[in-house]
Motif scaffolding. Structure first.
Motif, PDB file in Angstrom:
ATOM      1  N   LEU A  30      -3.056  -2.823   0.765  1.00  0.00           N
ATOM      2  CA  LEU A  30      -3.059  -3.053   2.164  1.00  0.00           C
ATOM      3  C   LEU A  30      -2.186  -1.869   2.905  1.00  0.00           C
ATOM      4  O   LEU A  30      -2.754  -0.754   3.650  1.00  0.00           O
ATOM      5  N   GLY A  31      -0.990  -0.882   1.982  1.00  0.00           N
ATOM      6  CA  GLY A  31      -1.089   0.149   1.994  1.00  0.00           C
ATOM      7  C   GLY A  31      -1.835   1.284   1.787  1.00  0.00           C
ATOM      8  O   GLY A  31      -1.440   2.167   2.433  1.00  0.00           O
ATOM      9  N   LEU A  32      -2.338   1.251   0.926  1.00  0.00           N
ATOM     10  CA  LEU A  32      -3.404   2.286   0.567  1.00  0.00           C
ATOM     11  C   LEU A  32      -3.726   2.480   1.632  1.00  0.00           C
ATOM     12  O   LEU A  32      -4.801   3.519   1.487  1.00  0.00           O
ATOM     13  N   ILE A  33      -4.561   1.093   2.269  1.00  0.00           N
ATOM     14  CA  ILE A  33      -5.638   1.053   2.867  1.00  0.00           C
ATOM     15  C   ILE A  33      -5.565   1.974   4.142  1.00  0.00           C
ATOM     16  O   ILE A  33      -6.188   2.850   5.161  1.00  0.00           O
ATOM     17  N   ASP A  34      -3.997   1.216   4.602  1.00  0.00           N
ATOM     18  CA  ASP A  34      -3.779   1.458   5.801  1.00  0.00           C
ATOM     19  C   ASP A  34      -3.744   4.145   5.968  1.00  0.00           C
ATOM     20  O   ASP A  34      -3.968   3.794   7.245  1.00  0.00           O
ATOM     21  N   LEU A  35      -3.178   3.786   4.874  1.00  0.00           N
ATOM     22  CA  LEU A  35      -3.096   5.508   5.403  1.00  0.00           C
ATOM     23  C   LEU A  35      -4.099   6.009   4.423  1.00  0.00           C
ATOM     24  O   LEU A  35      -4.324   7.354   5.075  1.00  0.00           O
ATOM     25  N   ASN A  36      -5.341   5.562   3.653  1.00  0.00           N
ATOM     26  CA  ASN A  36      -6.298   6.140   3.689  1.00  0.00           C
ATOM     27  C   ASN A  36      -7.153   6.127   4.881  1.00  0.00           C
ATOM     28  O   ASN A  36      -8.055   7.097   5.492  1.00  0.00           O
ATOM     29  N   GLN A  37      -6.641   4.961   6.281  1.00  0.00           N
ATOM     30  CA  GLN A  37      -7.300   4.922   7.484  1.00  0.00           C
ATOM     31  C   GLN A  37      -6.803   5.532   8.546  1.00  0.00           C
ATOM     32  O   GLN A  37      -7.000   5.768   9.908  1.00  0.00           O
ATOM     33  N   GLY A  38      -6.005   6.326   8.259  1.00  0.00           N
ATOM     34  CA  GLY A  38      -4.445   6.684   8.778  1.00  0.00           C
ATOM     35  C   GLY A  38      -3.507   6.371   9.513  1.00  0.00           C
ATOM     36  O   GLY A  38      -3.203   6.707  10.296  1.00  0.00           O
ATOM     37  N   ARG A  39      -3.488   5.083   9.357  1.00  0.00           N
ATOM     38  CA  ARG A  39      -2.125   4.189   9.960  1.00  0.00           C
ATOM     39  C   ARG A  39      -1.092   4.060   8.832  1.00  0.00           C
ATOM     40  O   ARG A  39      -1.227   3.346   8.941  1.00  0.00           O
ATOM     41  N   ARG A  40      -0.797   5.712   8.728  1.00  0.00           N
ATOM     42  CA  ARG A  40       0.695   6.151   8.091  1.00  0.00           C
ATOM     43  C   ARG A  40       1.592   5.034   8.629  1.00  0.00           C
ATOM     44  O   ARG A  40       2.319   4.513   7.322  1.00  0.00           O
TER      45      ARG A  40
ATOM     46  N   ARG B   3      11.782  -6.155  -1.445  1.00  0.00           N
ATOM     47  CA  ARG B   3      11.482  -7.522  -1.512  1.00  0.00           C
ATOM     48  C   ARG B   3      11.701  -7.000  -3.292  1.00  0.00           C
ATOM     49  O   ARG B   3      11.427  -7.355  -4.041  1.00  0.00           O
ATOM     50  N   HIS B   4      10.699  -5.385  -3.479  1.00  0.00           N
ATOM     51  CA  HIS B   4      10.829  -5.231  -4.958  1.00  0.00           C
ATOM     52  C   HIS B   4      11.260  -4.061  -4.811  1.00  0.00           C
ATOM     53  O   HIS B   4      10.226  -2.841  -4.652  1.00  0.00           O
ATOM     54  N   PRO B   5      12.514  -4.158  -5.069  1.00  0.00           N
ATOM     55  CA  PRO B   5      13.110  -2.234  -4.864  1.00  0.00           C
ATOM     56  C   PRO B   5      12.696  -1.469  -6.486  1.00  0.00           C
ATOM     57  O   PRO B   5      12.849  -0.150  -6.265  1.00  0.00           O
ATOM     58  N   SER B   6      13.103  -1.811  -7.313  1.00  0.00           N
ATOM     59  CA  SER B   6      12.775  -1.568  -8.454  1.00  0.00           C
ATOM     60  C   SER B   6      11.323  -1.186  -8.606  1.00  0.00           C
ATOM     61  O   SER B   6      10.090  -0.885  -9.907  1.00  0.00           O
ATOM     62  N   SER B   7      10.077  -2.291  -8.547  1.00  0.00           N
ATOM     63  CA  SER B   7       8.526  -2.373  -8.714  1.00  0.00           C
ATOM     64  C   SER B   7       7.822  -0.914  -8.810  1.00  0.00           C
ATOM     65  O   SER B   7       8.088  -0.292  -8.360  1.00  0.00           O
ATOM     66  N   ALA B   8       6.953  -1.109  -9.557  1.00  0.00           N
ATOM     67  CA  ALA B   8       5.849   0.386 -10.232  1.00  0.00           C
ATOM     68  C   ALA B   8       5.671   0.165  -8.742  1.00  0.00           C
ATOM     69  O   ALA B   8       4.627   1.644  -8.335  1.00  0.00           O
ATOM     70  N   GLN B   9       4.674  -0.516  -7.843  1.00  0.00           N
ATOM     71  CA  GLN B   9       3.574  -1.020  -6.590  1.00  0.00           C
ATOM     72  C   GLN B   9       4.810  -0.172  -5.290  1.00  0.00           C
ATOM     73  O   GLN B   9       4.599   0.383  -4.909  1.00  0.00           O
ATOM     74  N   THR B  10       6.176  -0.701  -5.501  1.00  0.00           N
ATOM     75  CA  THR B  10       7.605   0.469  -4.128  1.00  0.00           C
ATOM     76  C   THR B  10       6.997   1.305  -4.738  1.00  0.00           C
ATOM     77  O   THR B  10       7.055   2.567  -3.768  1.00  0.00           O
ATOM     78  N   THR B  11       7.594   2.013  -5.923  1.00  0.00           N
ATOM     79  CA  THR B  11       7.470   3.499  -6.255  1.00  0.00           C
ATOM     80  C   THR B  11       5.832   4.555  -5.987  1.00  0.00           C
ATOM     81  O   THR B  11       5.858   5.756  -5.566  1.00  0.00           O
ATOM     82  N   ARG B  12       4.758   3.976  -6.381  1.00  0.00           N
ATOM     83  CA  ARG B  12       3.753   4.215  -6.397  1.00  0.00           C
ATOM     84  C   ARG B  12       3.756   4.577  -4.363  1.00  0.00           C
ATOM     85  O   ARG B  12       2.415   5.737  -4.172  1.00  0.00           O
ATOM     86  N   LEU B  13       3.752   3.371  -3.790  1.00  0.00           N
ATOM     87  CA  LEU B  13       3.292   3.315  -2.027  1.00  0.00           C
ATOM     88  C   LEU B  13       4.344   4.054  -1.728  1.00  0.00           C
ATOM     89  O   LEU B  13       3.610   5.434  -0.938  1.00  0.00           O
ATOM     90  N   ARG B  14       5.565   4.846  -2.362  1.00  0.00           N
ATOM     91  CA  ARG B  14       6.407   5.521  -1.490  1.00  0.00           C
ATOM     92  C   ARG B  14       5.649   6.749  -1.856  1.00  0.00           C
ATOM     93  O   ARG B  14       5.489   8.082  -1.518  1.00  0.00           O
ATOM     94  N   MET B  15       5.711   7.153  -3.503  1.00  0.00           N
ATOM     95  CA  MET B  15       4.551   8.697  -3.747  1.00  0.00           C
ATOM     96  C   MET B  15       3.609   8.960  -3.055  1.00  0.00           C
ATOM     97  O   MET B  15       3.403  10.073  -2.151  1.00  0.00           O
ATOM     98  N   ALA B  16       2.631   7.361  -2.395  1.00  0.00           N
ATOM     99  CA  ALA B  16       0.840   8.093  -2.077  1.00  0.00           C
ATOM    100  C   ALA B  16       1.951   7.942  -0.548  1.00  0.00           C
ATOM    101  O   ALA B  16       0.851   9.288   0.203  1.00  0.00           O
ATOM    102  N   LEU B  17       2.556   8.084   0.597  1.00  0.00           N
ATOM    103  CA  LEU B  17       3.177   8.318   1.482  1.00  0.00           C
ATOM    104  C   LEU B  17       3.788   9.737   1.489  1.00  0.00           C
ATOM    105  O   LEU B  17       4.107  10.436   2.672  1.00  0.00           O
ATOM    106  N   GLY B  18       4.435   9.936  -0.132  1.00  0.00           N
ATOM    107  CA  GLY B  18       4.924  11.764   0.245  1.00  0.00           C
ATOM    108  C   GLY B  18       6.128  11.871   0.015  1.00  0.00           C
ATOM    109  O   GLY B  18       7.183  12.953   0.600  1.00  0.00           O
ATOM    110  N   GLY B  19       6.739  10.616  -0.644  1.00  0.00           N
ATOM    111  CA  GLY B  19       8.096  10.509  -1.154  1.00  0.00           C
ATOM    112  C   GLY B  19       8.014  11.716  -2.406  1.00  0.00           C
ATOM    113  O   GLY B  19       9.809  11.222  -1.967  1.00  0.00           O
ATOM    114  N   GLY B  20       7.600  11.990  -3.224  1.00  0.00           N
ATOM    115  CA  GLY B  20       7.862  12.678  -3.774  1.00  0.00           C
ATOM    116  C   GLY B  20       7.374  14.097  -3.999  1.00  0.00           C
ATOM    117  O   GLY B  20       8.066  15.143  -4.343  1.00  0.00           O
ATOM    118  N   GLY B  21       7.035  15.382  -2.451  1.00  0.00           N
ATOM    119  CA  GLY B  21       6.908  16.469  -2.601  1.00  0.00           C
ATOM    120  C   GLY B  21       6.207  16.141  -1.168  1.00  0.00           C
ATOM    121  O   GLY B  21       5.610  15.686  -0.159  1.00  0.00           O
TER     122      GLY B  21
END
Length: 913
Positions: free
Chosen positions: A73-83, A96-114
């Motif tokens: 849902l986070g990726l859909i929101d980001l893709n539809q402009g609901r940042r 809830r899942h601080p070390s999970s791959a899902q958390t890391t990937r959504l963070r990077m999708a939001l631009g957390g890595g650069g």
């Protein structure tokens, strides 16, 4: 295909190039959760974000913190402009899942890595599946330094989706997939599953990652997909079983496992034929040169399947390596007829069998046969060497050509080098032989037996040249020089011993062989050479004893043939002894048992001749001739067989047929050994006629027949003995004794000569000398019937009848034995005068009673032999012949001698008169 696989996995799992490989996590034990995750991924992959959102919301309804649903849902929101909405879902994941791959990937999708426009462009291109464009944008954003650590995973995941970037992506992921970096490990494992060569490695890694809390779901999904992609074989069955132990209800994986099981059953080989197993073991044993095991396996197969081509060929190959070429030929010929792959081996068997046969028994067509098999193996030098050996006696030019052809194929071939050196020597070209030797490299000299062997052969060649030129002394010097170089060479010693014997020096001949015995009395070659010397001296018991010391497995065909011949001759001696004691039935039974014991070996010509001669010696003429007939069966018997046949006829008293064969062979090209045998046979025939004429009382005719033989071979002990018998028959026992003494100088161990000398001494009333000869003879052969009987006659002549009777009794029970002793203490009675070719006949007129020997000896103008002049000057007692029981025969019959120097058979002449 790999690129399509990558797209199916990547597209629904990332929006801007991030998290490209994630699939919804499975609930630990709920198939509905797995189904909803699959639905969400599917619709998101198809671009139906509305249906994907429905699936994610259903998941959140059962578990508000479900990581895959929050990510989707986070990726859909980001893709539809609901940042802002996407940011809230990230916060929930981080809580809830601080070390999970899902958390890391959504963070990077939001631009957390650069940040930056290029990075956003790259992510949008990746989300749209334009991976090549995405990688180009990433490269522009990163510059020459490549991706930073926090963006490396994102970059390599996208790079793996490009046609040319898989290898770089794999290597990059390997560098970062260390320690606890499970997201990188998961990405690497998935990338490995995209290609068949590395798919099993990826499956193994995914299986391990499915046990980790932060990667369990996506790892298990990727694991499952990789198993469905895998081009599986029976060996991969454990991979499917491992997955089904974790997810037992997965129908597709179970179906794939069942398919593998069916394939395994279908491909299962039929139960192996035990004969095939035996053949396999046989050929493996043959490859490792374990010939006994190979032979056993192939023979076992042939007992079950006698026409099995592989077993026939395998056993034939074993026989080839064992050099049992006759058996190899019998096995490989049918194998090649069934399967052409055995043709080469069959040709090899025929090749070596033919060479073996012509060496053992060269027939009239031997040269043609060797030429035929050379065509089968034209690159093998042995055939040319055998051909040259056959040609050397009749066509030395062709022989030289064949030897040189063998040397073209193998420059250091021992047989060719030694044969050519010998041939050049016989042709009077010893210098060429020396030049040939000098041209050899050290390696070639070594392969031909070494420098000393070649030098000895060169000396032997010079000796042959000297003999051809009539220089026995020079030949002797050459052989003696060669012996210094090669003192352990048995053949060199044998040649030198033969030369000494030919020169009338038996003591030195025996000394040369004794020297060989001292240096080497155990090798098969040495024992065989000694046996040949014993054979040539008619010492068959010694020949047999020497050959018995050679292990059966170490005897070649020639050794075996001589061994069997010697055994037959030993049996023949026993049979003759029985015959002398009037036990003819036992003698015939002994030979019949010997014949039966030999079995198939009676086919060997030398053994046939020996056995037939033995039968002839005991008076079984019919059996002797039946056996001898085997020697000339067929259209064109070989020269060797004809010579053997003639020797049997001579012993059987068929002198007319012997003379015919001798005349036939006079114009036939003969080898050196064949010529020697022919000369021996001719000498035996002539001496037979001499003795027959003597027994008929025709001493003058007997001497006329003997004189040419004496002129040609004045030092031949047999000729001297025949002359001595003539003098004894004429009553000149003094001259007879002198000749017997000369014979004993040339043949010191001749029992017949000792007994005859004792008889002549006794006739001269010299009992001391007679007893000396008898003592020597009895010491040498204490159980010889002839010696014991001679002793009885001597003592009877001396008036010692009681002692004579005891010797006569002992003679009746004794067995004939003989050996040799050296004795050179007697003066030599020369026969040199006979070489002058004169017509002097000391027995002229001595054909009837009443003639005088003295006049015959003294007329004619020729001197008496120096050693017997004194004896000849003494008056001959007129009653010497009658007093000794000399039976003077009918009127003189002048023997007829043909153009070849052969006298007509005496018995035929007598019968005609």
């Amino acid at each position: 295909m790999e690129f399509a696989m990558f797209r199916k996995t990547l597209t629904p799992l990332c929006l801007v190039g991030l998290c490209v490989l994630t699939v919804p996590a499975f609930a630990q034990n709920a198939s509905s959760t797995q189904q909803l995750v699959s639905q969400g991924n599917y619709w998101q992959d198809q671009g139906r974000e509305d249906l994907a959102a429905d699936a994610w919301r259903k998941l959140l309804a059962t578990d508000p913190n479900q990581a895959d649903a929050l990510l989707g849902l986070g990726l859909i929101d980001l893709n539809q402009g609901r940042r802002a909405e996407a940011q809230k879902r990230l916060q929930q994941l981080q809580a809830r899942h601080p070390s999970s791959a899902q958390t890391t990937r959504l963070r990077m999708a939001l631009g957390g890595g650069g940040g930056g426009n290029q990075l956003q462009t790259a992510r949008r291109a990746a989300a749209a599946g334009r991976y090549v464009e995405a990688v180009r944008a990433y490269d522009e954003a990163f510059g020459a330094g490549g991706p930073p650590n926090d963006l490396a995973l994102e970059y390599y995941q996208v790079l793996a989706g490009t046609p040319e970037g898989w290898t770089r992506a794999r290597d990059g992921l390997r560098r970062i997939a260390t320690g606890n970096n499970n997201p990188a490990k998961l990405a690497l494992a998935q990338v490995l599953t995209y290609r068949e060569p590395t798919r099993r490695e990826g499956i193994a890694q995914l299986r391990a990652l499915s046990q980790a809390n932060d990667t369990a779901g996506p790892a298990r999904a990727a694991w499952r997909q990789a198993l469905l992609w895998l081009n599986a074989t029976n060996a991969d069955a454990p991979l499917y079983q491992a997955f089904l132990e974790v997810v037992p209800n997965d129908r597709e994986v179970a179906a794939k496992q069942a398919q593998l099981r069916e394939q395994a059953i279908a491909n299962r080989p039929a139960p192996q034929d035990p004969n095939q197993r035996l053949l396999g073991e046989g050929f493996r044993a043959l490859d490792s040169n374990n010939l006994p095991q190979a032979e056993a396996r192939f023979a076992q197969v042939l007992r079950a399947r006698p026409r099995d081509a592989e077993a026939l060929g395998g056993l034939g190959s074993v026989r080839l390596r064992q050099e049992r070429f006759g058996e190899a030929n019998e096995l490989l010929r049918p194998a090649a007829a069934i399967n052409g792959k055995w043709r080469s081996a069959a040709d090899a068997a025929r090749y070596w069998l033919t060479l073996q046969e012509v060496r053992r028994q060269p027939s009239g067509d031997a040269i043609t046969r060797v030429q035929q098999v050379i065509a089968l193996q034209p690159k093998e030098p042995a055939g040319y060497v055998a051909l040259a050996d056959l040609q050397s006696g009749s066509d030395p030019v062709a022989a030289e050509r064949s030897y040189r052809k063998a040397l073209e194929l193998e420059a250091g071939n021992a047989g060719a080098l030694q044969g050519l050196v010998g041939l050049l020597g016989r042709l009077g070209r010893a210098d060429e032989a020396a030049a040939l030797f000098d041209r050899l490299t050290p390696a070639q000299q070594e392969s031909a037996g070494g420098q000393s062997v070649l030098r000895a052969n060169l000396a032997r060649a010079r000796a042959q040249q000297a003999l051809a030129e009539g220089s026995i002394e020079m030949a002797q010097i050459e052989l003696e020089d060669a012996l210094l170089v090669q003192p352990r060479d048995p053949w060199l010693r044998l040649e030198l011993a033969r030369l000494y014997k030919r020169a009338g020096r038996p003591d030195q001949a025996n000394g040369v062989i004794e020297g060989l015995r001292a240096l080497d009395d155990s090798s098969a070659t040495s024992l065989y050479a000694q046996a040949l010397f014993a054979q040539e001296n008619s010492d068959w018991p010694r020949a047999y004893a020497l050959l018995e010391r050679i292990p059966t497995a170490s005897r070649d065909s020639e050794m075996t043939a001589l061994h069997d011949t010697a055994w037959v001759q030993v049996q023949a001696a026993q049979a003759r002894s029985l015959m002398q004691r009037q036990r003819s039935g036992e003698a015939q039974l002994l030979l019949a048992r010997a014949e039966a014991a030999l079995g198939d070996r009676v086919k060997n010509p030398s053994i046939v001749a020996a056995l037939a001669g033995a039968y002839a010696d005991i008076g079984s003429q019919q059996r002797a001739l039946v056996l001898a007939q085997r020697l000339i069966e067929g259209g064109s018997p070989s020269v060797d067989n004809r010579l053997e046949y003639a020797s049997v006829l001579l012993r059987a008293g068929r002198d007319g047929e012997v003379a015919a064969i001798l005349r036939q062979l006079a114009d036939v090209p003969l080898s050196a050994s064949q010529q020697t045998r022919l000369n021996d046979l001719r000498s035996g025939y002539v001496l037979r006629q001499v003795d027959a004429l003597r027994e008929l009382g025709n001493l003058e005719g007997a001497y006329a027949v003997l004189a040419p033989a004496l002129a040609e071979r004045p030092q031949d002990p047999r000729n001297i003995a025949a002359l001595a018998r003539l003098y004894a028959a004429a009553g000149d026992n003094g001259q007879a004794l002198a000749l017997y003494q000369q014979q004993l100088q040339l043949a010191p161990g001749d029992l017949d000569a000792m007994v005859a000398a004792a008889g002549s001494a006794a006739a001269m009333r010299d009992m001391d000398l007679a007893e000396q000869y008898l003592e020597r003879a009895l010491k040498q052969a204490p159980e010889s019937p002839d010696v014991l009987a001679a002793a009885g006659r001597v003592y009877r002549a001396a008036g010692k009848n009681r002692r004579a009777e005891s010797y006569f009794r002992a003679s009746l029970a004794a067995a004939a034995k003989g050996s040799g002793q050296l004795d050179n203490g007697y003066p030599q009675a020369s026969t040199a005068m006979l070489a002058s070719g004169g017509s002097f006949n000391p027995f002229a007129g001595l054909n009837r009673g009443g003639g005088t020997r003295t006049a015959a000896l003294r007329d004619g103008g020729l001197p008496l032999p120096a050693a017997t002049a004194r004896l000849a000057a003494e008056p001959l007692p007129m009653d010497a012949g009658p007093s000794m029981g000399l039976s003077l025969g009918p009127a003189s019959v002048t023997p007829v001698i043909d153009a070849d120097g052969l006298p007509e058979p005496v018995r035929a002449t007598a019968a005609a008169s």
